[in-house]
Design a protein around this motif. Structure first.
Motif, mmCIF file in Angstrom:
data_model
loop_
_atom_site.group_PDB
_atom_site.id
_atom_site.type_symbol
_atom_site.label_atom_id
_atom_site.label_comp_id
_atom_site.label_asym_id
_atom_site.label_seq_id
_atom_site.Cartn_x
_atom_site.Cartn_y
_atom_site.Cartn_z
ATOM 1 N N VAL A 557 0.843 -1.200 0.000
ATOM 2 C CA VAL A 557 0.000 0.000 0.000
ATOM 3 C C VAL A 557 0.871 1.240 0.000
ATOM 4 C CG1 VAL A 557 -1.649 1.349 1.356
ATOM 5 C CG2 VAL A 557 -1.961 -1.125 1.127
ATOM 6 N N ASN A 558 1.887 1.244 0.836
ATOM 7 C CA ASN A 558 2.754 2.418 0.932
ATOM 8 C C ASN A 558 3.545 2.642 -0.351
ATOM 9 O OD1 ASN A 558 3.949 4.507 2.825
ATOM 10 N ND2 ASN A 558 5.797 3.460 2.146
ATOM 11 N N THR A 559 4.022 1.574 -0.957
ATOM 12 C CA THR A 559 4.769 1.701 -2.203
ATOM 13 C C THR A 559 3.890 2.272 -3.311
ATOM 14 O OG1 THR A 559 6.191 -0.175 -1.604
ATOM 15 C CG2 THR A 559 6.097 0.428 -3.930
ATOM 16 N N THR A 560 2.650 1.822 -3.365
ATOM 17 C CA THR A 560 1.732 2.333 -4.382
ATOM 18 C C THR A 560 1.379 3.797 -4.130
ATOM 19 O OG1 THR A 560 0.810 0.107 -4.595
ATOM 20 C CG2 THR A 560 -0.459 1.921 -5.535
ATOM 21 N N LEU A 561 1.196 4.158 -2.862
ATOM 22 C CA LEU A 561 0.915 5.555 -2.526
ATOM 23 C C LEU A 561 2.019 6.475 -3.033
ATOM 24 C CD1 LEU A 561 -0.477 5.476 1.127
ATOM 25 C CD2 LEU A 561 -1.618 6.456 -0.863
ATOM 26 N N ALA A 562 3.255 6.021 -2.899
ATOM 27 C CA ALA A 562 4.400 6.864 -3.247
ATOM 28 C C ALA A 562 4.423 7.222 -4.737
ATOM 29 C CB ALA A 562 5.698 6.165 -2.860
ATOM 30 N N ALA A 563 3.706 6.475 -5.569
ATOM 31 C CA ALA A 563 3.692 6.753 -7.014
ATOM 32 C C ALA A 563 2.293 7.074 -7.520
ATOM 33 C CB ALA A 563 4.249 5.547 -7.767
ATOM 34 N N LEU A 564 1.387 7.426 -6.604
ATOM 35 C CA LEU A 564 -0.015 7.614 -6.968
ATOM 36 C C LEU A 564 -0.254 8.984 -7.603
ATOM 37 C CD1 LEU A 564 -2.734 6.099 -6.687
ATOM 38 C CD2 LEU A 564 -3.096 7.362 -4.563
ATOM 39 N N THR A 565 -1.078 8.999 -8.638
ATOM 40 C CA THR A 565 -1.490 10.242 -9.291
ATOM 41 C C THR A 565 -2.970 10.156 -9.625
ATOM 42 O OG1 THR A 565 0.686 10.676 -10.281
ATOM 43 C CG2 THR A 565 -1.210 11.707 -11.328
ATOM 44 N N PHE A 566 -3.748 11.150 -9.188
ATOM 45 C CA PHE A 566 -5.171 11.165 -9.544
ATOM 46 C C PHE A 566 -5.731 12.568 -9.331
ATOM 47 C CE2 PHE A 566 -5.244 10.503 -5.026
ATOM 48 C CZ PHE A 566 -6.442 11.028 -4.557
ATOM 49 N N GLN A 567 -6.867 12.816 -9.970
ATOM 50 C CA GLN A 567 -7.559 14.090 -9.807
ATOM 51 C C GLN A 567 -8.537 13.957 -8.667
ATOM 52 O OE1 GLN A 567 -7.344 17.266 -11.575
ATOM 53 N NE2 GLN A 567 -8.437 17.696 -9.671
ATOM 54 N N GLY A 568 -8.260 14.668 -7.580
ATOM 55 C CA GLY A 568 -9.143 14.632 -6.437
ATOM 56 C C GLY A 568 -10.144 15.764 -6.458
#
Length: 624
Positions: A557-568
């Protein structure tokens, strides 16, 4: 006839010693064994109801029940071959002590009476402590270790407890406040009437889950304490945002994907977090080690509590996405991400607006004198550095939080500076700014007032929410204002406000309550917590984090968060370069007019990924 063997005693003229009388009692089966068995049984019977009703979360009762079982077990007769020697020794020891006590009694009855009285007092103290100590005072440090945390004496982390806390308004005042983690299974889940309806929405959504799920904990401030209405307001908004995301997401994933279960963790109030947050944080650790579906925490809205929590949670690889904690000290914290930009970005926006739009050259920056106030020191010092870099004059003025007299004295002191400040920037919470703003109106009505994002926490005001500026991370009308000419805005952004009204004010068909925060209009924390939940769900349901339908990888989860991109809903969010911060996230400048209407004055950073410029909105009615 065979001769009898010679009797050595007879030949020596001695009488043989008498044979000992037969005994029907084995060594080690005297009063000590009976006492062990009886005491153990009583301890277990007395502790079992508490253990059962509190789901293993009363550490005192857990420990007494376990000790009771052990004592009763070793006292059982079939252990005699193993324990006979031990109990035989104890019998002799008890007999020796009894003989010594009788000797003392016979020789000095006064001393014996004093000894007996001391023993009775010690027993009373022990009983009193074991029945009154709270779990966080008794829980063994071993429970913080992963292999040991599964023991029933440690519990699974779910459950509330009453803590006695002192109030900053008067250290002599103490109150009881309920803190901890709830999942809706207990009747005592309601922390406050203000948040009861949102709690029930979350618990109902949990019961309606029909597919495999991930579990998130929302950790926020839900206690209503004297002199602090702000904490409950922030907590209610956090729950609203999480609840709205949960309902929206689960409704869209009835047939595929893992749904979202939410547990609620009450941290107490912002004024007592130093006394409560550590206990609740350790509860989260226990739950993380107990439940394989756990993916992370949405919460810790205040910088100080987030910093203290991460000292514990990062050591157990617990991912945290904070909606609003902005201290720069958290910028590179392991297993921590946030939706709000850090304070240095907020300070840049404030300095630009002060210098270029308000044309102010001399300001005073109010900073909490308590160095442990991470938010105030982070924002205030960052702004001073930004103003000085632009060649402006910025005074530092220390104040004491929760102390109106200190705030008034600090203002009078700063007005004596030469050159005299023409703007006061308050790096602190709205409940303290409320007092300062009243003093400014009384003693220096010509001085402008401004502050940071914490001034958008409306629960801290009495009647002083008017005629000032502040930086902010979100504003409900930004979508309507900005997305008119920007095709990058997504449908979920534009639909968010309507979804909020449908959820929390369904009876208002004509939108008459649109201007009322927390009813027809989302507060800032509701928007930020919605995006924080969105980010954590995206990371938890990614291929690298989901091990199976019932198991999450917190490291994944943490590894994915570190590369996450989205329009909030709050703006464009992207994490990169090993930072906890959303890169180039939008910072807003808002103003409140004399009619208490909040208006958008400027946007710095990227609200959408294709934003080509920082729009400045000409608004001469701001703070008039």
């Amino acid at each position: 006839m065979a001769a009898l063997p010679p009797n050595p005693n007879a030949s020596m003229g001695r009488t043989p010693p008498p044979s000992p009388p037969p005994s029907n009692q084995h060594a080690g089966q005297g009063c000590s064994r009976a006492a062990f068995f009886t005491l153990g049984l009583l301890l277990f019977i007395g502790s079992a109801p508490i253990v059962y009703t509190q789901s293993f979360n009363n550490a005192t009762a857990n420990m007494l029940a376990l000790v009771g079982l052990m004592l009763a077990f070793v006292g059982l007769p079939f252990w005699s071959t193993v324990t006979d020697n031990i109990f035989s020794f104890l019998d002799r020891l008890l007999d020796s002590l009894w003989q010594a006590f009788k000797q003392v009694v016979s020789n000095n009855k006064k001393v014996a009476g004093l000894v007996l009285a001391a023993l009775i007092v010690l027993i009373i103290i022990f009983v009193g402590l074991t029945t009154s100590l709270a779990p966080w005072q008794v829980r063994m440090p071993l429970c913080d270790l992963a292999p040991v945390a599964q023991l029933p004496t440690c519990g699974d982390g779910i459950g509330t407890t009453q803590m006695t806390v002192t109030l900053p308004i008067d250290p002599n005042i103490s109150i009881n406040t309920s803190v901890g983690i709830v999942d809706g299974s207990q009747n005592s889940t309601i922390f406050s009437d203000k948040v009861s309806s949102v709690e029930q929405r979350i618990f109902t959504a949990n019961q309606n889950i029909s597919r495999p799920f991930i579990t998130l904990i929302v950790a926020t401030t839900l206690s209503d304490v004297p002199g602090d209405n702000n904490s409950l307001s922030v907590g209610n908004e956090d729950l609203q945002g999480v609840s709205l995301f949960q309902e929206t997401y689960n409704g869209q994933h009835q047939e595929s994907g893992k749904q979202v279960r939410v547990l609620i963790a009450n941290l107490g109030s912002v004024s007592t977090l130093d006394q409560t947050s550590s206990y609740v944080t350790r509860q989260i650790v226990l739950f993380a080690q107990h439940d394989a579906t756990f993916a992370g925490v949405v919460g810790f809205p205040f910088s100080g509590s987030a910093a203290n929590a991460m000292k514990i949670l990062a050591g157990y690889d617990v991912p945290v996405v904070s909606p609003s904690a902005s201290s720069i000290a958290l910028s590179s914290q392991a297993f921590f991400h946030r939706i709000a930009p850090p304070d240095d970005k907020q300070a840049q926006a404030a300095a630009n607006y002060i210098a270029n739009q308000l044309s102010q050259n001399v300001i005073a920056v109010f900073i909490d004198s308590d160095q442990s106030d991470s938010y105030s020191n982070s924002l205030g010092n960052s702004l001073i550095a930004e103003m000085q870099a632009q060649g402006k004059t910025a005074y530092t003025e220390a104040y004491t939080a929760n102390d109106g007299n200190s705030i008034e004295a600090a203002l009078k002191q700063t007005l004596k500076q030469h050159p005299r400040p023409t703007l006061v920037f308050f790096a602190g919470l709205s409940k303290d700014f409320d007092a300062l703003h009243a003093d400014i109106n009384a003693f220096a009505p010509d001085v402008k007032a401004m502050g940071g994002d914490a001034l958008y926490e409306l629960g801290g005001y009495t009647d002083n929410y008017r005629s000032f500026y502040f930086t902010a991370f979100v504003y409900p009308d930004t979508i309507a204002v900005f997305c008119q000419n920007d095709t990058s805005c997504l449908p979920q952004q534009q639909q968010f406000l309507q979804n909020f009204r449908n959820a929390f004010d369904p009876g208002d068909k004509n939108g008459s309550n649109y201007g009322t925060y927390d009813i027809g209009r989302p507060g800032p924390h509701a928007i930020l917590s919605y995006d924080a939940t969105d980010a954590l769900e995206r990371a938890a349901n990614s291929p690298g984090a989901s091990i199976s339908d019932r198991t999450e990888s917190k490291e994944g989860v943490n590894t994915t968060l570190a590369a996450l991109t989205f329009q909030g809903v709050s703006g464009f969010i992207t994490f990169s370069n090993g930072s906890s911060n959303p890169a180039e996230k939008a910072v807003l400048v808002l103003c409140v007019d004399s009619h208490q209407h909040t208006q958008l004055a400027a946007i710095y950073g990227n609200f959408t990924p294709n934003q080509s410029k920082n729009p400045m909105l000409e608004n001469n009615t701001c703070a008039s």
